[in-house]
Scaffold this motif. Structure first.
Motif, mmCIF file in Angstrom:
data_model
loop_
_atom_site.group_PDB
_atom_site.id
_atom_site.type_symbol
_atom_site.label_atom_id
_atom_site.label_comp_id
_atom_site.label_asym_id
_atom_site.label_seq_id
_atom_site.Cartn_x
_atom_site.Cartn_y
_atom_site.Cartn_z
ATOM 1 N N LEU A 214 0.828 -1.210 0.000
ATOM 2 C CA LEU A 214 0.000 0.000 0.000
ATOM 3 C C LEU A 214 0.861 1.257 0.000
ATOM 4 O O LEU A 214 0.568 2.230 -0.718
ATOM 5 C CB LEU A 214 -0.942 -0.002 1.203
ATOM 6 C CG LEU A 214 -2.028 -1.074 1.192
ATOM 7 C CD1 LEU A 214 -2.746 -1.112 2.534
ATOM 8 C CD2 LEU A 214 -2.992 -0.850 0.051
ATOM 9 N N LEU B 247 2.389 1.672 -3.547
ATOM 10 C CA LEU B 247 1.384 2.144 -4.512
ATOM 11 C C LEU B 247 1.141 3.637 -4.331
ATOM 12 O O LEU B 247 1.087 4.393 -5.303
ATOM 13 C CB LEU B 247 0.073 1.367 -4.355
ATOM 14 C CG LEU B 247 0.064 -0.088 -4.817
ATOM 15 C CD1 LEU B 247 -1.220 -0.779 -4.370
ATOM 16 C CD2 LEU B 247 0.228 -0.178 -6.333
ATOM 17 N N ALA B 248 1.007 4.062 -3.081
ATOM 18 C CA ALA B 248 0.752 5.481 -2.792
ATOM 19 C C ALA B 248 1.971 6.342 -3.134
ATOM 20 O O ALA B 248 1.835 7.392 -3.770
ATOM 21 C CB ALA B 248 0.371 5.648 -1.326
ATOM 22 N N ASN C 11 2.335 6.541 -6.855
ATOM 23 C CA ASN C 11 1.087 6.874 -7.548
ATOM 24 C C ASN C 11 0.789 5.876 -8.668
ATOM 25 O O ASN C 11 0.552 6.247 -9.812
ATOM 26 C CB ASN C 11 1.143 8.309 -8.103
ATOM 27 C CG ASN C 11 -0.217 8.816 -8.508
ATOM 28 O OD1 ASN C 11 -1.236 8.401 -7.958
ATOM 29 N ND2 ASN C 11 -0.241 9.694 -9.493
ATOM 30 N N GLY D 139 -1.156 2.024 -9.956
ATOM 31 C CA GLY D 139 -2.328 1.176 -9.785
ATOM 32 C C GLY D 139 -1.980 -0.282 -9.618
ATOM 33 O O GLY D 139 -2.838 -1.089 -9.255
ATOM 34 N N SER E 272 -2.674 -5.539 -7.955
ATOM 35 C CA SER E 272 -3.274 -4.254 -8.300
ATOM 36 C C SER E 272 -4.101 -3.714 -7.139
ATOM 37 O O SER E 272 -4.382 -4.422 -6.167
ATOM 38 C CB SER E 272 -4.177 -4.412 -9.524
ATOM 39 O OG SER E 272 -5.317 -5.185 -9.189
ATOM 40 N N GLU E 273 -4.496 -2.467 -7.290
ATOM 41 C CA GLU E 273 -5.386 -1.868 -6.288
ATOM 42 C C GLU E 273 -6.655 -2.704 -6.147
ATOM 43 O O GLU E 273 -7.161 -2.884 -5.044
ATOM 44 C CB GLU E 273 -5.763 -0.447 -6.708
ATOM 45 C CG GLU E 273 -4.613 0.525 -6.693
ATOM 46 C CD GLU E 273 -4.946 1.847 -7.358
ATOM 47 O OE1 GLU E 273 -4.479 2.878 -6.855
ATOM 48 O OE2 GLU E 273 -5.669 1.837 -8.377
ATOM 49 N N ARG E 274 -7.147 -3.213 -7.251
ATOM 50 C CA ARG E 274 -8.354 -4.049 -7.223
ATOM 51 C C ARG E 274 -8.123 -5.302 -6.374
ATOM 52 O O ARG E 274 -8.987 -5.678 -5.584
ATOM 53 C CB ARG E 274 -8.743 -4.454 -8.648
ATOM 54 C CG ARG E 274 -10.005 -5.285 -8.703
ATOM 55 C CD ARG E 274 -10.306 -5.762 -10.095
ATOM 56 N NE ARG E 274 -10.575 -4.644 -10.973
ATOM 57 C CZ ARG E 274 -10.745 -4.758 -12.276
ATOM 58 N NH1 ARG E 274 -10.654 -5.938 -12.856
ATOM 59 N NH2 ARG E 274 -10.996 -3.699 -13.014
ATOM 60 N N VAL F 138 -6.060 -5.592 -3.888
ATOM 61 C CA VAL F 138 -5.988 -5.150 -2.498
ATOM 62 C C VAL F 138 -7.377 -4.916 -1.932
ATOM 63 O O VAL F 138 -7.709 -5.389 -0.834
ATOM 64 C CB VAL F 138 -5.128 -3.870 -2.360
ATOM 65 C CG1 VAL F 138 -5.193 -3.318 -0.944
ATOM 66 C CG2 VAL F 138 -3.686 -4.139 -2.768
ATOM 67 N N VAL F 139 -8.211 -4.207 -2.670
ATOM 68 C CA VAL F 139 -9.563 -3.891 -2.188
ATOM 69 C C VAL F 139 -10.354 -5.168 -1.937
ATOM 70 O O VAL F 139 -10.990 -5.325 -0.889
ATOM 71 C CB VAL F 139 -10.299 -2.968 -3.189
ATOM 72 C CG1 VAL F 139 -11.776 -2.865 -2.866
ATOM 73 C CG2 VAL F 139 -9.657 -1.593 -3.201
#
Length: 144
Positions: free
Chosen positions: A27, A30-31, A34, A36, A52-54, A56-57
């Motif tokens: 995390l 990724l931040a 910047n 995805g 990917s962010e997906r 992680v979510v």
């Protein structure tokens, strides 16, 4: 237009993460960058997976205490890749059919050489269309 054209304009730098790193570290990366998605790699040259962010979510929704788990637990191991010589059109088909937004680029020897996002592909395609439009406008204005 080829993948090599996209990488020539955007660069070939790839941020990777080791599979044993924590989701918390993922995390932060990724931040910080910047991005995805990150390529998961034990050595920075081979592709062990992608996260990917997906990913992680979905993983955090299923298990909110996952922050200290290894990235390998949530990564996609079956990674779709492309090469320098692949066309943008072929990559658009791959991304659409496989429902992926980030595709690592491998050199001829299988070594990680870049990553292309759907945004990179769209930007490249828009550039192609703008060039074609300029050419047509020039042709029309010179033929009259």
């Amino acid at each position: 237009m080829r993948i090599s054209d996209i990488l020539r304009s955007k660069g070939s730098a790839v941020v990777t993460i080791r599979p044993e790193e924590s989701v918390r570290t993922l995390l932060a990366e990724l931040a910080e960058h910047n991005l995805g998605a990150l390529v998961v790699s034990t050595d920075g040259y081979t592709v062990d997976g992608i996260v990917s962010e997906r990913d992680v979510v979905r993983a955090l929704h299923a298990d909110p205490g996952l922050h200290d788990a290894p990235v390998s637990r949530i990564m996609t191991g079956d990674v779709r890749t492309c090469s320098f010589d692949d066309s943008i059109d072929d990559l658009m088909v791959l991304m659409t059919d496989q429902r992926v937004r980030h595709v690592p680029v491998l050199a001829g020897n299988g070594v990680l050489a870049g990553i292309v996002s759907i945004g990179d592909v769209v930007k490249g395609r828009i550039g192609e269309l703008e060039f074609e439009m300029e050419q047509l406008e020039g042709y029309i204005s010179n033929s009259g």
